[in-house]
Write a protein that holds these residues in place. Structure first.
Motif: not given
Length: 551
Positions: A22-34, A129-131
């Motif tokens: 998992v791309d953690y940096k991207m994961l964190r950004s997506i979660l922050q927006v959500k 994205l799924n994560m």
């Protein structure tokens, strides 16, 4: 943008995410927006919802309700013995609440395709994205679960000690993972078999089945124990190995209660192994789940009702063309409006099983067999709870902007609209449910209750009119779901529950007299004729004005 505390916690686990691909940096950004956008979403379950269109809400707005409900869990953690009984019931209650929340509020998040139009144009891989989706749901499930179990966790810490507290906290997290993964894998199974619109309908039905199954399971958990012994003794059996609340109760018996034996150890191991194995399997299946989600974007033949039954029934039961038109319109919307089915159809399942749950509880407490000469058949009145929910929800729609059509139809008033709407509800939803329950009640109590069932059948149309008059009124499918006001139901709903209890109580009283039920049938028939005329005697406001009945 807010830097949420949960994101800081995930920062400490970023190594594990990277090892999982998992791309953690991207994961964190997506979660922050959500998480930021969640402040603008109104919850479905127990939501405090505003009437204004510009209002904002969050699932966390309902935490105080979960906190109050969680006070009852203290009763199960105070006793210092019989952990299998107490904790099995506790986890059954918690799983019921959390799974209901997941089904009602977060299925749309798990199956959402809208963010793909934005994110797939960026360098975001499907696994990340799924994560992000799974963590998004899990964050709120854990938050709501900790709110719900918070009072009992604090009491457990001071009453039972640190060991009990730690086991309780770990089991809560494992339970949330179990609920989330089981739901996701079930959706994946459906996604692999069906396509497009058919799949969306099946997801609705699965959610209904899950809601009903959880309600039934909630009743079965206490039956795992021999309650003739005041201490409640656990009797191991093979089928208890498939009852999840028992798994999560077993570690308390092993670690805090001194329980010994193969059964306790195996059940305790299942509470840890099964959630972790399912979680690993879900992570492996994430790419497959993401590809299968594309089927939700496929357009099917939904929305076109080819059946001739609505037309035939409208001609048979409606008094004029305007009423028949709104009968068919309501029938079609109830069939095709997916949000309506998601919010109402679980009530169909619960209305179906509630009478039998009460009968089952009565049999369990009073004796080994059902007393066929009793008045227990009056529990069939509980099926009318469906009318309370449906009449309340008929004003809402995801396509509410189409309500402008009411302004263009040359109607003298709103009476045909409401008459056609109620008749469609009674014939499409209420009648099949009542016929099915009546068949089972006839099998249980015999043909002697036929007059009583006829009385209930006459009471249902009368109760539907009462619901329409008591509940806040608006033209059908003319408001968005976010405009639903919880306070509108809180008072009116309780009033209608007491009225339903009054109808059942009146039925009980008249059944005590030799010919009372037949006199009651005549009274109900006359009351229906009067109520359906009086309720719609005033043509009401013109469509397009504030839609109130009998204004």
């Amino acid at each position: 943008m807010n830097d949420f505390w949960v994101l800081k916690l995930l920062d400490r686990l970023q190594g594990g995410f990277r090892r999982a691909g998992v791309d953690y940096k991207m994961l964190r950004s997506i979660l922050q927006v959500k998480l930021t956008m969640d402040g603008r979403r109104t919850p479905t379950v127990l939501g405090t919802q505003k009437g204004s269109q510009g209002s904002e809400g969050s699932p966390l707005r309902v935490q105080w309700i979960y906190l109050l409900l969680g006070l009852m869990l203290i009763l199960f953690v105070v006793p210092g013995s019989n952990y299998m009984l107490n904790m099995s019931v506790l986890f059954a209650v918690v799983m019921f609440m959390i799974t209901t929340t997941l089904i009602s509020d977060f299925s749309s998040v798990m199956l959402d395709l809208r963010d793909k139009n934005i994110l797939f144009s960026k360098p975001v891989d499907r696994r990340t994205l799924n994560m992000a989706k799974s963590l998004h749901v899990l964050i709120y499930l854990v938050t709501l679960t900790l709110t719900f179990t918070g009072p009992s966790l604090l009491v457990a810490l001071f009453k039972q000690g640190v060991l009990f507290f730690l086991v309780y906290a770990v089991e809560i997290l494992l339970m949330d993972c179990f609920i989330l993964v089981i739901t996701a894998l079930l959706y994946l199974l459906i996604l692999r078999v069906f396509d497009g619109e058919k799949l969306k309908d099946i997801i609705n039905y699965v959610q209904i089945i899950l809601s009903v199954g959880i309600a039934v399971g909630y009743q079965l958990v206490p039956r795992l124990f021999d309650m003739t012994d005041l201490t409640g003794s656990f009797q191991p059996a093979w089928w208890q190995y498939v009852i999840a609340p028992v798994w999560f109760a077993a570690p308390f018996e092993v670690l805090a209660g001194g329980g010994r034996g193969v059964d306790f150890n195996v059940l305790a191991a299942l509470s840890v192994i099964i959630p972790l194995v399912l979680l690993l399997a879900y992570i492996k299946l994430m790419p497959l789940f993401e590809r299968s989600l594309q089927k939700l974007a496929e357009q099917g033949a939904a929305g076109k009702d080819k059946s001739r039954y609505p037309g035939l029934l409208s001609e048979l039961f409606c008094r004029n063309k305007s009423e028949a038109m709104f009968f068919r319109f309501t029938w079609s919307m109830m069939r095709n409006e997916r949000d309506f089915k998601l919010k109402v159809y679980p009530t169909v399942g619960l209305s179906l099983i509630l009478p039998f749950i009460f009968i089952f509880n009565q049999v369990w407490t009073s004796g080994p067999s059902l007393n066929t000469e009793s008045k227990a058949y009056l529990f069939i009145y509980l099926c009318a709870l469906l009318l309370l929910t449906v009449v309340q929800m008929l004003r809402y729609s995801s396509s509410y902007k189409g309500a402008w059509v009411y302004k263009t139809i040359p109607l003298a008033g709103t009476a045909p609209v409401y008459r056609g709407m109620l008749k469609a509800v009674l014939l499409r939803l209420m009648l099949p449910l009542f016929v099915l329950e009546s068949a089972v009640f006839l099998w249980l109590f015999g043909a002697r209750i036929l007059p009583d069932l006829a009385a209930v059948m006459l009471a249902l149309p009368l109760y539907s009119v009462i619901c329409l008059r008591v509940l806040p009124q608006a033209l059908p499918f003319s408001e968005k779901y976010e405009a639903a006001k919880q306070k509108d139901f809180s008072v009116s709903g309780f009033v209608l529950l007491f009225i339903l209890m009054g109808l059942a109580g009146l039925h009980y009283i008249v059944s005590l007299f030799p010919s009372g039920i037949y006199i009651y049938l005549v009274i109900l028939a006359a009351a229906n004729v009067w109520a359906w005329r009086a309720a719609f005697s005033h043509e009401g406001s013109r469509p397009g004005q504030i839609p109130t009945l009998g204004a």
